[in-house]
Design a protein around this motif. Structure first.
Motif, PDB file in Angstrom:
ATOM      1  N   ASP A 118       0.879  -1.177   0.000  1.00  0.00           N
ATOM      2  CA  ASP A 118       0.000   0.000   0.000  1.00  0.00           C
ATOM      3  C   ASP A 118       0.912   1.222   0.000  1.00  0.00           C
ATOM      4  O   ASP A 118       1.330   1.700   1.046  1.00  0.00           O
ATOM      5  N   GLU A 119       1.232   1.728  -1.200  1.00  0.00           N
ATOM      6  CA  GLU A 119       2.269   2.751  -1.261  1.00  0.00           C
ATOM      7  C   GLU A 119       2.129   3.630  -2.491  1.00  0.00           C
ATOM      8  O   GLU A 119       1.420   3.294  -3.451  1.00  0.00           O
ATOM      9  N   VAL A 120       2.813   4.756  -2.440  1.00  0.00           N
ATOM     10  CA  VAL A 120       2.977   5.638  -3.592  1.00  0.00           C
ATOM     11  C   VAL A 120       4.429   5.524  -4.039  1.00  0.00           C
ATOM     12  O   VAL A 120       5.351   5.734  -3.242  1.00  0.00           O
ATOM     13  N   ARG A 121       4.635   5.179  -5.294  1.00  0.00           N
ATOM     14  CA  ARG A 121       5.984   4.987  -5.814  1.00  0.00           C
ATOM     15  C   ARG A 121       6.440   6.213  -6.598  1.00  0.00           C
ATOM     16  O   ARG A 121       5.723   7.205  -6.716  1.00  0.00           O
ATOM     17  N   ARG A 122       7.628   6.097  -7.112  1.00  0.00           N
ATOM     18  CA  ARG A 122       8.239   7.214  -7.841  1.00  0.00           C
ATOM     19  C   ARG A 122       7.314   7.701  -8.948  1.00  0.00           C
ATOM     20  O   ARG A 122       6.726   6.899  -9.679  1.00  0.00           O
ATOM     21  N   GLY A 123       7.196   8.992  -9.068  1.00  0.00           N
ATOM     22  CA  GLY A 123       6.320   9.581 -10.071  1.00  0.00           C
ATOM     23  C   GLY A 123       4.876   9.679  -9.620  1.00  0.00           C
ATOM     24  O   GLY A 123       4.009  10.088 -10.396  1.00  0.00           O
ATOM     25  N   GLY A 124       4.607   9.290  -8.387  1.00  0.00           N
ATOM     26  CA  GLY A 124       3.241   9.373  -7.867  1.00  0.00           C
ATOM     27  C   GLY A 124       2.374   8.171  -8.178  1.00  0.00           C
ATOM     28  O   GLY A 124       1.163   8.199  -7.918  1.00  0.00           O
ATOM     29  N   TYR A 146       0.236  -9.856  -6.112  1.00  0.00           N
ATOM     30  CA  TYR A 146      -0.795  -9.284  -6.974  1.00  0.00           C
ATOM     31  C   TYR A 146      -0.911  -7.797  -6.640  1.00  0.00           C
ATOM     32  O   TYR A 146      -1.140  -7.437  -5.480  1.00  0.00           O
ATOM     33  N   GLU A 147      -0.782  -6.940  -7.645  1.00  0.00           N
ATOM     34  CA  GLU A 147      -0.833  -5.497  -7.427  1.00  0.00           C
ATOM     35  C   GLU A 147      -1.733  -4.821  -8.453  1.00  0.00           C
ATOM     36  O   GLU A 147      -1.773  -5.218  -9.618  1.00  0.00           O
ATOM     37  N   VAL A 148      -2.421  -3.777  -8.002  1.00  0.00           N
ATOM     38  CA  VAL A 148      -3.142  -2.874  -8.902  1.00  0.00           C
ATOM     39  C   VAL A 148      -2.376  -1.558  -8.902  1.00  0.00           C
ATOM     40  O   VAL A 148      -2.122  -0.976  -7.844  1.00  0.00           O
ATOM     41  N   VAL A 149      -1.965  -1.113 -10.093  1.00  0.00           N
ATOM     42  CA  VAL A 149      -1.077   0.047 -10.220  1.00  0.00           C
ATOM     43  C   VAL A 149      -1.786   1.137 -11.027  1.00  0.00           C
ATOM     44  O   VAL A 149      -2.251   0.892 -12.144  1.00  0.00           O
ATOM     45  N   LYS A 150      -1.861   2.345 -10.448  1.00  0.00           N
ATOM     46  CA  LYS A 150      -2.344   3.526 -11.187  1.00  0.00           C
ATOM     47  C   LYS A 150      -1.140   4.402 -11.511  1.00  0.00           C
ATOM     48  O   LYS A 150      -0.456   4.904 -10.617  1.00  0.00           O
ATOM     49  N   HIS A 151      -0.848   4.549 -12.800  1.00  0.00           N
ATOM     50  CA  HIS A 151       0.268   5.382 -13.248  1.00  0.00           C
ATOM     51  C   HIS A 151      -0.196   6.838 -13.296  1.00  0.00           C
ATOM     52  O   HIS A 151      -1.024   7.213 -14.142  1.00  0.00           O
ATOM     53  N   ALA A 152       0.330   7.635 -12.388  1.00  0.00           N
ATOM     54  CA  ALA A 152      -0.174   8.996 -12.212  1.00  0.00           C
ATOM     55  C   ALA A 152       0.019   9.868 -13.447  1.00  0.00           C
ATOM     56  O   ALA A 152      -0.841  10.683 -13.789  1.00  0.00           O
ATOM     57  N   ALA A 153       1.143   9.708 -14.135  1.00  0.00           N
ATOM     58  CA  ALA A 153       1.446  10.593 -15.256  1.00  0.00           C
ATOM     59  C   ALA A 153       0.528  10.362 -16.447  1.00  0.00           C
ATOM     60  O   ALA A 153       0.116  11.310 -17.124  1.00  0.00           O
ATOM     61  N   SER A 154       0.192   9.108 -16.707  1.00  0.00           N
ATOM     62  CA  SER A 154      -0.588   8.779 -17.898  1.00  0.00           C
ATOM     63  C   SER A 154      -2.042   8.438 -17.614  1.00  0.00           C
ATOM     64  O   SER A 154      -2.883   8.492 -18.517  1.00  0.00           O
ATOM     65  N   GLY A 155      -2.342   8.045 -16.386  1.00  0.00           N
ATOM     66  CA  GLY A 155      -3.683   7.576 -16.063  1.00  0.00           C
ATOM     67  C   GLY A 155      -3.872   6.090 -16.325  1.00  0.00           C
ATOM     68  O   GLY A 155      -4.943   5.539 -16.051  1.00  0.00           O
ATOM     69  N   ARG A 156      -2.842   5.435 -16.825  1.00  0.00           N
ATOM     70  CA  ARG A 156      -2.942   4.003 -17.120  1.00  0.00           C
ATOM     71  C   ARG A 156      -3.069   3.209 -15.820  1.00  0.00           C
ATOM     72  O   ARG A 156      -2.412   3.499 -14.835  1.00  0.00           O
ATOM     73  N   VAL A 157      -3.943   2.189 -15.839  1.00  0.00           N
ATOM     74  CA  VAL A 157      -4.136   1.305 -14.694  1.00  0.00           C
ATOM     75  C   VAL A 157      -3.875  -0.116 -15.153  1.00  0.00           C
ATOM     76  O   VAL A 157      -4.321  -0.533 -16.233  1.00  0.00           O
ATOM     77  N   GLU A 158      -3.130  -0.862 -14.351  1.00  0.00           N
ATOM     78  CA  GLU A 158      -2.839  -2.238 -14.735  1.00  0.00           C
ATOM     79  C   GLU A 158      -2.824  -3.152 -13.518  1.00  0.00           C
ATOM     80  O   GLU A 158      -2.635  -2.720 -12.382  1.00  0.00           O
ATOM     81  N   PHE A 159      -3.045  -4.424 -13.806  1.00  0.00           N
ATOM     82  CA  PHE A 159      -2.964  -5.497 -12.819  1.00  0.00           C
ATOM     83  C   PHE A 159      -1.666  -6.236 -13.081  1.00  0.00           C
ATOM     84  O   PHE A 159      -1.393  -6.660 -14.210  1.00  0.00           O
ATOM     85  N   VAL A 160      -0.844  -6.393 -12.052  1.00  0.00           N
ATOM     86  CA  VAL A 160       0.475  -7.000 -12.210  1.00  0.00           C
ATOM     87  C   VAL A 160       0.599  -8.179 -11.243  1.00  0.00           C
ATOM     88  O   VAL A 160       0.389  -8.022 -10.031  1.00  0.00           O
ATOM     89  N   ALA A 161       0.926  -9.337 -11.779  1.00  0.00           N
ATOM     90  CA  ALA A 161       1.195 -10.527 -10.969  1.00  0.00           C
ATOM     91  C   ALA A 161       2.670 -10.881 -11.139  1.00  0.00           C
ATOM     92  O   ALA A 161       3.111 -11.179 -12.251  1.00  0.00           O
ATOM     93  N   THR A 162       3.419 -10.824 -10.064  1.00  0.00           N
ATOM     94  CA  THR A 162       4.850 -11.116 -10.071  1.00  0.00           C
ATOM     95  C   THR A 162       5.078 -12.358  -9.216  1.00  0.00           C
ATOM     96  O   THR A 162       4.568 -12.438  -8.091  1.00  0.00           O
ATOM     97  N   SER A 163       5.836 -13.313  -9.732  1.00  0.00           N
ATOM     98  CA  SER A 163       5.966 -14.563  -8.986  1.00  0.00           C
ATOM     99  C   SER A 163       7.319 -15.219  -9.218  1.00  0.00           C
ATOM    100  O   SER A 163       7.998 -14.973 -10.218  1.00  0.00           O
ATOM    101  N   TYR A 164       7.682 -16.055  -8.246  1.00  0.00           N
ATOM    102  CA  TYR A 164       8.734 -17.049  -8.453  1.00  0.00           C
ATOM    103  C   TYR A 164       8.199 -18.365  -7.923  1.00  0.00           C
ATOM    104  O   TYR A 164       7.492 -18.418  -6.913  1.00  0.00           O
TER     105      TYR A 164
END
Length: 239
Positions: A118-124, A146-164
């Motif tokens: 639950d965080e704000v990353r670089r670029g907002g 599993y993450e839901v990411v809102k890209h502040a600069a573009s408005g793009r929203v994506e679902f990201v699943a990262t795994s090993y």
């Protein structure tokens, strides 16, 4: 003490609440020091969601709706993986009993939510999500975030699943053979379907409460019993 090893069940009712309760004594079944290529699969899967205007997430917009669906495990395709969990338990530390479905075989495996993002990353960029790790008896070893990411600069929203991940080395010979034949392919299909399903649910504005089963809920909410499920083979903690 780890989760109890139960044999195959057929034509009978499986006590899933008992299997879920036993997860409390199970430990994560790998250590981070073991994770390295080529023995482990390292994956990142991205699925685009409807965009929002640039800036922070809009109240009630795509990002908000997607986060709620991810919180409740609604994004999981019920034809591949379903989950039982206690909705009253805190998200961090919550145990989930997953039902992995393979062509008439139902494997019940435990995971534990070990991280909440639950965080704000670089670029907002605004990010929310969580990670679970596999417990003793699971078909696999590893971690999924599993993450839901809102890209502040573009408005793009994506679902990201990262795994090993890798297949559990304790699988029996028959299960191990089935995993070599179908496991990786099913795993990749699962991630692809998660992204597709979440996008569909966000676009449709659908978010039903998961079905209650005793003190537990069954997710996703549209996971229904099929008439052929009575003929399926069930196994708890196959790994």
């Amino acid at each position: 003490m780890g989760v109890a090893r139960l044999g195959w069940w057929m034509f009978g009712r499986l006590d899933t609440e008992r299997a879920w309760r036993e997860l409390a004594d199970a430990r994560v079944n790998y250590s981070l020091a073991e994770v390295r290529r080529p023995a482990w699969n390292l994956d990142v899967h991205r699925g685009g969601l409807p965009a929002e205007p640039p800036g922070p997430p809009e109240p009630g917009g795509t990002w908000d709706r997607a986060c709620a669906l991810v919180r409740d495990y609604e994004f999981s395709p019920p034809e591949i993986v379903r989950a039982l969990y206690d909705p009253g338990a805190p998200l961090l530390g919550r145990d989930l009993l997953l039902q992995a479905r393979f062509h008439g075989l139902h494997f019940y495996c435990g995971v534990r939510i070990t991280e909440v993002v639950d965080e704000v990353r670089r670029g907002g960029d605004r990010v929310w999500g969580w990670s679970y790790e596999t417990l003793e008896g699971h078909l696999e070893r590893g971690k999924v975030t599993y993450e839901v990411v809102k890209h502040a600069a573009s408005g793009r929203v994506e679902f990201v699943a990262t795994s090993y991940s890798q297949a559990a080395p304790t699988l029996g010979p028959v299960t191990a053979l089935g995993w070599r034949l179908f496991g990786r392919r099913t795993q990749l299909r699962f991630y692809r379907r998660c992204g597709q399903r979440l996008r569909h649910l966000v676009l449709a504005g659908q978010h039903s409460a998961p079905a209650v089963s005793g003190r537990l809920v069954l997710a996703p909410s549209d996971a229904v019993a099929h008439r052929w499920d009575a003929l399926a083979l069930h196994r708890v903690a196959p790994g």
